[in-house]
Enzyme design. Sequence first.
Site, mmCIF file in Angstrom:
data_model
loop_
_atom_site.group_PDB
_atom_site.id
_atom_site.type_symbol
_atom_site.label_atom_id
_atom_site.label_comp_id
_atom_site.label_asym_id
_atom_site.label_seq_id
_atom_site.Cartn_x
_atom_site.Cartn_y
_atom_site.Cartn_z
ATOM 1 N N LYS A 194 -75.014 -25.260 -10.025
ATOM 2 C CA LYS A 194 -74.042 -25.267 -8.842
ATOM 3 C C LYS A 194 -72.949 -26.001 -9.252
ATOM 4 O O LYS A 194 -72.764 -27.241 -9.480
ATOM 5 C CB LYS A 194 -74.709 -25.716 -7.541
ATOM 6 C CG LYS A 194 -73.678 -25.662 -6.443
ATOM 7 C CD LYS A 194 -74.284 -26.095 -5.048
ATOM 8 C CE LYS A 194 -73.274 -26.240 -4.017
ATOM 9 N NZ LYS A 194 -73.875 -26.670 -2.724
ATOM 10 N N LYS A 247 -74.322 -20.432 -8.827
ATOM 11 C CA LYS A 247 -73.267 -20.623 -7.725
ATOM 12 C C LYS A 247 -72.178 -21.229 -8.151
ATOM 13 O O LYS A 247 -72.116 -22.392 -8.744
ATOM 14 C CB LYS A 247 -74.044 -21.184 -6.612
ATOM 15 C CG LYS A 247 -72.994 -21.291 -5.421
ATOM 16 C CD LYS A 247 -73.682 -22.027 -4.286
ATOM 17 C CE LYS A 247 -72.666 -22.183 -3.284
ATOM 18 N NZ LYS A 247 -73.025 -23.239 -2.273
HETATM 19 C C1 PBG Z 1 -74.035 -26.951 0.967
HETATM 20 C C2 PBG Z 1 -73.594 -25.469 0.535
HETATM 21 C C3 PBG Z 1 -72.106 -24.977 0.237
HETATM 22 C C4 PBG Z 1 -72.257 -23.847 0.121
HETATM 23 C C5 PBG Z 1 -73.509 -23.315 0.053
HETATM 24 N N1 PBG Z 1 -74.372 -24.601 0.493
HETATM 25 C C6 PBG Z 1 -71.005 -25.792 0.230
HETATM 26 C C7 PBG Z 1 -70.738 -26.900 -0.577
HETATM 27 O O1 PBG Z 1 -71.535 -27.235 -1.488
HETATM 28 O O2 PBG Z 1 -69.528 -27.442 -0.321
HETATM 29 C C8 PBG Z 1 -71.029 -22.717 -0.417
HETATM 30 C C9 PBG Z 1 -71.410 -21.392 0.189
HETATM 31 C C10 PBG Z 1 -69.984 -20.679 0.178
HETATM 32 O O3 PBG Z 1 -68.827 -21.052 -0.147
HETATM 33 O O4 PBG Z 1 -70.029 -19.575 0.393
HETATM 34 N N2 PBG Z 1 -74.148 -27.930 0.003
HETATM 35 ZN ZN ZN Z 2 -74.327 -30.051 0.515
#
Ligand code: PBG
Ligand code: ZN
Length: 326
Positions: A194, A247
Site C-alpha cells: 500500500k 493499492k
Molecule cells: C485506511 C484506508 C484508506 C483507504 C482504504 N483504507 C485510506 C488511507 O490509507 O489513507 C483508501 C481507499 C480509497 O482511497 O478509496 N487505512
Molecule cells: Zn488507516
Amino acid sequence: MFKRFRRVRINEKLRDLLTQTKLSTDDFIYPLFIKDGTKYKREIESMPGVFQMSIDEILKECETLKKLGLYSIILFGIPDAKDSVGSDALCEHGIIAKAIKAIKQAHPDMFVTTDLCFCEYTDHGHCGILDPVNETVNNDATLKILADQAVIHAKSGVDMIAPSGMMDGMITTLRKALDKAGFVNLPIMSYSTKFASAYYGPFRDVAESSPSFGDRRSYQMNPANRDEAINESIEDEKEGADILMVKPALAYLDIIRDIANITRLPLAVYNVSGEYAMLKAAHKANLIDYDKVMMETLLGFKRAGADIIITYHAKEAAKILNESKL
Ligand code: PBG
Ligand code: ZN
C-alpha cells in the site's frame, strides 16, 4: 512475408473466442461507509454515487447489491466519537461490530470483509497509536490493539478481515490472535503493498480519516520503490496472509503484474477513491464515454493480474455486465 494479425480480429465470434480477460460480477468487492444513526444517507461531494449510510440504509443497500449479483462488500466504520486510541474500534458495541452483526443477520449470504485500521477511529487520524517521542505511529503498540480489533470483528461474525495499516508484523500478529481465539478459518486479505498516495484524497472525506498533522509516509510505501513493493507482499505471504493486495491500482499496474508473477496467492487491487473521482469528473465534463472508460480500466486491472477488484464502480459495472449477458 508478414504476419496477418487482423485475420483473428475480422470476425466478432472469433474475437469472442479469443478474448483472454473477462470481467465478471464475481470479481468485485464494493466498499460501504457506515455511520451511526437511522435513515442517514449522505452523498460525498468528491465521489458522486458514494454515500455514508446508517446501518438500516446499509441493509437496504445490500438488497440492491444482491439484485445486481454483487455479494461481496468491504466495510468502513465511521464512529461519532473518536479518541487517541480509537476506542470505538475496540468495543463490541462499536459502529463496525454493530454493522457486521446486523448485516450478517439480515443477509447471511453476503460475504462481509472489514477494513482493519485505526485512522477512522482516532482523533488524530493516524493508523494506530502515536508514539509521544517521535510523533509517528508506534508499530508494536499498534499491533496489540490491531489484534484486539480483529478478534472483535471475528466475534461479530465477519467473513474476512483486511488489515490496511501497513504495520510491520501485522499479519503474524493477526493470524496468531485469530487462531488463539478459535478463528482458524477466518481469512486475512492483507493490504500488503500500500503506497502513500495522493489518490486517497476523496476517501478521507468519506471516511473522515485525514491525519490532523503530518502524513502517512512513515508507514505507507514510497511510490517510487518497486523492490520494496514486492518485498512487502512477499513478507505478508510468509506471515500467513491468504490474499495479497496492491493499492492504489491505476498508477501501479506494473507492481500488480510483478507481484502476480511472483506469488501463487490470490491478488486483490484497490481501485481507490481518487481514481473513481477522476472518471466521474471527466464524465461530468463530457470528456469521455464513462461506461467504456470504466470497463476498460477495470479490465486493465484484471489483465495486470488482479483476481479481486475492490471498486466504487462495482454497481455500475455489474449493470453493464448483466445487460450484456441478456
Ligand atoms: C485506511 C484506508 C484508506 C483507504 C482504504 N483504507 C485510506 C488511507 O490509507 O489513507 C483508501 C481507499 C480509497 O482511497 O478509496 N487505512
Ligand atoms: Zn488507516
